[in-house]
Design an enzyme around this catalytic site. Structure first.
Site, PDB file in Angstrom:
ATOM      1  N   ALA A  17       0.798  -1.231   0.000  1.00 49.65           N
ATOM      2  CA  ALA A  17       0.000   0.000   0.000  1.00 49.65           C
ATOM      3  C   ALA A  17       0.828   1.278   0.000  1.00 49.65           C
ATOM      4  O   ALA A  17       0.272   2.361  -0.199  1.00 49.65           O
ATOM      5  CB  ALA A  17      -0.935   0.014   1.210  1.00 49.65           C
ATOM      6  N   TYR A 166       8.794 -12.804 -12.846  1.00 49.88           N
ATOM      7  CA  TYR A 166       7.625 -11.938 -12.683  1.00 49.88           C
ATOM      8  C   TYR A 166       6.436 -12.475 -13.490  1.00 49.88           C
ATOM      9  O   TYR A 166       5.318 -12.583 -12.976  1.00 49.88           O
ATOM     10  CB  TYR A 166       7.964 -10.521 -13.126  1.00 49.88           C
ATOM     11  CG  TYR A 166       6.784  -9.573 -13.135  1.00 49.88           C
ATOM     12  CD1 TYR A 166       6.351  -8.970 -11.958  1.00 49.88           C
ATOM     13  CD2 TYR A 166       6.108  -9.293 -14.321  1.00 49.88           C
ATOM     14  CE1 TYR A 166       5.259  -8.109 -11.968  1.00 49.88           C
ATOM     15  CE2 TYR A 166       5.024  -8.426 -14.338  1.00 49.88           C
ATOM     16  CZ  TYR A 166       4.606  -7.841 -13.163  1.00 49.88           C
ATOM     17  OH  TYR A 166       3.525  -6.987 -13.172  1.00 49.88           O
ATOM     18  N   LYS A 170       2.789 -13.818 -12.006  1.00 56.97           N
ATOM     19  CA  LYS A 170       1.505 -13.200 -12.330  1.00 56.97           C
ATOM     20  C   LYS A 170       0.557 -14.200 -12.986  1.00 56.97           C
ATOM     21  O   LYS A 170      -0.666 -14.148 -12.765  1.00 56.97           O
ATOM     22  CB  LYS A 170       1.721 -11.978 -13.226  1.00 56.97           C
ATOM     23  CG  LYS A 170       2.318 -10.793 -12.478  1.00 56.97           C
ATOM     24  CD  LYS A 170       1.429 -10.379 -11.316  1.00 56.97           C
ATOM     25  CE  LYS A 170       1.934  -9.144 -10.592  1.00 56.97           C
ATOM     26  NZ  LYS A 170       1.043  -8.740  -9.485  1.00 56.97           N
ATOM     27  N   ILE A 199       1.398   0.789 -16.735  1.00 60.81           N
ATOM     28  CA  ILE A 199       0.960   1.811 -15.793  1.00 60.81           C
ATOM     29  C   ILE A 199       2.171   2.626 -15.348  1.00 60.81           C
ATOM     30  O   ILE A 199       3.170   2.060 -14.876  1.00 60.81           O
ATOM     31  CB  ILE A 199       0.276   1.189 -14.551  1.00 60.81           C
ATOM     32  CG1 ILE A 199      -0.852   0.235 -14.973  1.00 60.81           C
ATOM     33  CG2 ILE A 199      -0.232   2.279 -13.627  1.00 60.81           C
ATOM     34  CD1 ILE A 199      -1.999   0.873 -15.693  1.00 60.81           C
TER      35      ILE A 199
END
Length: 260
Positions: A17, A166, A170, A199
């Protein structure tokens, strides 16, 4: 985006977070009325800025930060026990914590493999297990005992060039989303995922290499790359009671990348 209090009365754990997508999700969920448990291994902000709890405190008095390493079962169990003890239930888990590798298969040594999969895959499993165990003890509110949103990636379905560990991790999260949805749907535990495309989180390094950006722009039909808020808005929908009769889904937030 107009705020409507869609998560009022809900308690949400968001892992990873402190920075990027997890930070954006925490802040949006707080603005929508949720009690936020912002969990991360550090308070440092990858993209720079003030710690997430300081930002959360600007919009809510219902937020705490918990330092937790989700690759450790004891940390995960303590996190969920603490939240259940404080608030009585866990309504939402956002499984977001992630680290990148950066090596192709032949260059991925055991240390990198373990470092990446310990967080991205093992950590996700530990959080899923703790969340489902807790949610099974909770009464159904609306149509759910609890809702889980996994943050996967388009690279869970297509190759992650030069990032073997990675991509595998995922892909595992995409699978776990379907498995949890299938196994626990009859218990009214809802599990979906959001799969981001490119992103721009504000971090540097390989993510903003000019060649990488040019490639991403060429692959994305929409005229811009993604922002953390784009992912946060999708996660909000899946975490809310508006997402009805929907489980086991991996929602692409990729500007059309996978359509091309």
């Amino acid at each position: 985006m107009r705020l409507t209090g869609r998560l009022t009365g809900k308690t949400a754990i968001v892992t990873g977070a402190s920075s990027g997508i997890g930070r954006a999700i925490s802040l949006l969920f707080a603005q929508e009325g949720a009690t936020i448990i912002a969990a991360d291994v550090t308070t440092n902000v990858v993209e720079g800025g003030t710690p997430v709890l300081e930002e959360l405190n600007k919009v809510t008095d219902k937020a705490i930060f918990v330092k937790a390493d989700i690759s450790k079962g004891s940390d995960v169990q303590s996190l969920f026990d603490d939240v259940a003890g404080r608030y009585g239930r866990v309504d939402i888990l956002v499984n977001n914590a992630v680290i990148r590798g950066g090596s192709s298969l032949v260059d991925t040594d055991e240390a990198e493999w373990e470092r990446v999969t310990d967080v991205n895959l093992k950590g996700a499993y530990l959080c899923l297990r703790a969340a489902v165990r807790q949610m099974l003890t909770q009464e159904i509110i609306g149509e759910a005992r609890g809702r889980i949103v996994n943050i996967t990636s388009q690279h869970g379905m297509i190759a992650a060039p030069g990032d073997f560990a990675y991509g595998v991790s995922k892909a595992g999260m995409v699978y776990m989303t379907k498995q949890v949805a299938s196994d626990y749907g009859h218990e009214s535990i809802i599990c979906n995922a959001v799969a981001p495309g490119k992103i721009l989180t504000g971090k540097g390094g390989r993510a903003v290499d000019p060649d990488m950006l040019a490639y991403s722009e060429s692959r994305t039909p929409l005229p811009r790359l993604g922002k953390p808020i784009d992912v946060a808005r999708a996660a909000l929908f899946l975490a809310s009671d508006e997402a009805t009769y929907l489980t086991g889904h991996n929602l692409m937030v990729d500007g059309g990348w996978m359509a091309r």
